[in-house]
Design a protein around this motif. Sequence first.
Motif, PDB file in Angstrom:
ATOM      1  N   VAL A   1       0.855  -1.083  -0.097  1.00  6.79           N
ATOM      2  CA  VAL A   1       0.106   0.264   0.311  1.00  6.79           C
ATOM      3  C   VAL A   1       0.746   1.754  -0.069  1.00  6.79           C
ATOM      4  O   VAL A   1       1.907   1.495   0.888  1.00  6.79           O
ATOM      5  CB  VAL A   1      -1.280  -0.245   1.243  1.00  6.79           C
TER       6      VAL A   1
ATOM      7  N   GLU B   1      -6.654   1.846  -4.640  1.00  2.42           N
ATOM      8  CA  GLU B   1      -5.365   0.764  -3.798  1.00  2.42           C
ATOM      9  C   GLU B   1      -6.918   0.782  -2.450  1.00  2.42           C
ATOM     10  O   GLU B   1      -5.889  -0.347  -1.596  1.00  2.42           O
ATOM     11  CB  GLU B   1      -4.116   1.988  -4.073  1.00  2.42           C
TER      12      GLU B   1
ATOM     13  N   LYS C   1      -6.606   6.513  -7.943  1.00  2.00           N
ATOM     14  CA  LYS C   1      -5.594   5.319  -7.537  1.00  2.00           C
ATOM     15  C   LYS C   1      -5.839   4.916  -6.230  1.00  2.00           C
ATOM     16  O   LYS C   1      -5.660   3.924  -5.845  1.00  2.00           O
ATOM     17  CB  LYS C   1      -4.594   5.493  -8.198  1.00  2.00           C
TER      18      LYS C   1
ATOM     19  N   GLY D   1      -8.554  -2.784  -4.267  1.00  2.00           N
ATOM     20  CA  GLY D   1      -7.414  -2.755  -3.058  1.00  2.00           C
ATOM     21  C   GLY D   1      -7.266  -3.842  -2.488  1.00  2.00           C
ATOM     22  O   GLY D   1      -8.035  -5.106  -1.561  1.00  2.00           O
TER      23      GLY D   1
END
Length: 118
Positions: free
Chosen positions: A30, A86, A82, A92
């Motif tokens: 991450v 994530e 994005k 994500g």
Amino acid sequence: MPYFYGYEAEQYAFYRIPKVLISDPRFRNVSTDAKLLYGLMLDRMSLSVKNGWLDNHGRVYIFFVLDEIQELLQCGHEKAVKLLAELDSDRGIGLIERVKRGQGKPTIIYVKQFCEKE
């Protein structure tokens, strides 16, 4: 002792990012920006509770539109999208769940716990 003047009072206001997001191998992939965004979302949770933003199951949710994310993180539209992806449960790590409401209404975001209950 001296007084606080103007913005000096803000010097002891902090955003908190859980240590586990830095130290736990589950969150190694991450990005730092996504971790920061998650910390900002955790901060918004207290405002949501004060506003009574709970769903029918008693779960707290927040509103955090892309424009606000872009402004706070000083990033463009694509990067903000994005970062949300994530953190999202669909694409994500699963730290947030987004529920679209349609027709120009802001998306509801559920900020999920980062530690599993035993």
